[in-house]
Scaffold this motif. Sequence first.
Motif, PDB file in Angstrom:
ATOM      1  N   ALA A  54     -34.316 -23.237 -34.041  1.00  0.00           N
ATOM      2  CA  ALA A  54     -34.710 -22.993 -35.436  1.00  0.00           C
ATOM      3  C   ALA A  54     -35.926 -23.793 -35.866  1.00  0.00           C
ATOM      4  N   GLU A 107     -32.584 -26.859 -42.967  1.00  0.00           N
ATOM      5  CA  GLU A 107     -31.785 -27.658 -42.026  1.00  0.00           C
ATOM      6  C   GLU A 107     -32.628 -28.117 -40.844  1.00  0.00           C
ATOM      7  N   ALA A 108     -33.415 -27.191 -40.293  1.00  0.00           N
ATOM      8  CA  ALA A 108     -34.268 -27.548 -39.160  1.00  0.00           C
ATOM      9  C   ALA A 108     -35.321 -28.565 -39.563  1.00  0.00           C
ATOM     10  N   GLY A 118     -27.068 -29.716 -36.298  1.00  0.00           N
ATOM     11  CA  GLY A 118     -27.676 -29.316 -35.042  1.00  0.00           C
ATOM     12  C   GLY A 118     -28.127 -30.509 -34.229  1.00  0.00           C
ATOM     13  N   TYR A 123     -35.477 -28.073 -32.340  1.00  0.00           N
ATOM     14  CA  TYR A 123     -34.236 -28.220 -33.090  1.00  0.00           C
ATOM     15  C   TYR A 123     -33.375 -26.982 -32.866  1.00  0.00           C
ATOM     16  N   TYR A 124     -32.119 -27.200 -32.433  1.00  0.00           N
ATOM     17  CA  TYR A 124     -31.140 -26.141 -32.260  1.00  0.00           C
ATOM     18  C   TYR A 124     -30.047 -26.302 -33.309  1.00  0.00           C
ATOM     19  N   ASN A 125     -29.695 -25.221 -33.986  1.00  0.00           N
ATOM     20  CA  ASN A 125     -28.649 -25.301 -34.999  1.00  0.00           C
ATOM     21  C   ASN A 125     -27.268 -25.399 -34.352  1.00  0.00           C
ATOM     22  N   GLU A 126     -26.236 -25.446 -35.178  1.00  0.00           N
ATOM     23  CA  GLU A 126     -24.874 -25.646 -34.680  1.00  0.00           C
ATOM     24  C   GLU A 126     -24.450 -24.542 -33.730  1.00  0.00           C
TER      25      GLU A 126
END
Length: 398
Positions: free
Chosen positions: A211, A234-235, A154, A203-206
């Motif tokens: 997120a 992940e975030a 992301g 934070y932006y995921n793929e």
Amino acid sequence: MQDQEWVDIRRIPAEQIAEAMELSAFAFQYELSEEDRRHREAMLPEQEQWGAYVDGRLAAKLAINDFQCYIQGHALPMGGVAGVATWPEYRRGGLVKKLILQALLAMKEKGQTISFLYPFEFGFYRKFGWEMCAEQKQLELVVSQLPKWPGGKGKVVRSDGGWEVLHTIYSAYAAGYNGMLNRSEAWWTHRVLFTKRGMTAVYYNEAGEPAGYVMYQVKERVLKVHELIALNHEAKLGLWRFLSDHDSMLEKLTWNAPTDEALPFLLDNPRVKQEIVPTIMARIVDVPAFLDKFPFASGMEGSFCLKIQDEHAPWNQAVWHVTVDESGKAVVREAAEELGNLNLPQLACSVQTLSALLMGYRTASFLHEIGRLQGEEQAVELLERLVPPQAVFIGDFF
């Protein structure tokens, strides 16, 4: 103050709000700028301001914030008591006690079945039924300890200062803790974004979905994390990579995190500075109404009797017959008989102990072991099964 008959407890009228603000500024030793005043005034519709008057003069005051807090994932009405202050010449005259008793009645009438406050002294508020119910883990990392994790698939985008995206992330996260506020637009605008100054990054995921976010400030080579909220690992990795990229500007990073935060475990060197600090106190205002709304564990039917001691809220002081169905919904009614005459599992405790238990801060078995929850082992075990485990945390100050 000699004559208690001179005391009048009543709502503070609009024309005296400025005087109440000055009392708070004096008591808590802060400067009240015009910007501060504007934001505080904007929050007044979500508060009740109560004053103790002596000979017609405002001598002491408190505010009750009209909040909702998450309990077991459900947002329940909560009265946030704040700004308890007295002018020096009126102190030690029992005015705060009178205000607190009035506040309990006002919260009950408004349907605020639980109350939080930040105490100046834990022992003082314990006398009135509040109990310590939450802690924070204060973390401090020197710059060499910042994690050098990969940023993930992301991306991190600095925010334009709006609250809507943050609220979506925050609400999903907050529902996982007992105690977190269900923030209103006004609270975001006039409290969170105003007081937690600095930078905000999301934070932006793929897939482009938000997120996680971090609110922070860099000042005098210290990065202070106001809030770091990640909905998945992940975030979290992405946000910490972003923070670590500030390393050339820093000597250390500080963060007040939930006590279940696992950051030290994830670090190459977990020997970072950590301190557990008590934060809020909680008090059940209306025992039967709170039990009626409390989300007990589903699939755990049970029935028990609970004798509550509460000298400052006499409507709670009774034997309550509680029946929980398979969905976790309770039916509560006052028992017509004395506790010892009922053929049901029997428990007894103070409202303080019940508050710590239902907030998830202490278990029934622990409270029984230390003598604060009385009852048979069978009843304690039943209550332990009925109250789901849930971490406690609150990230707002009021």
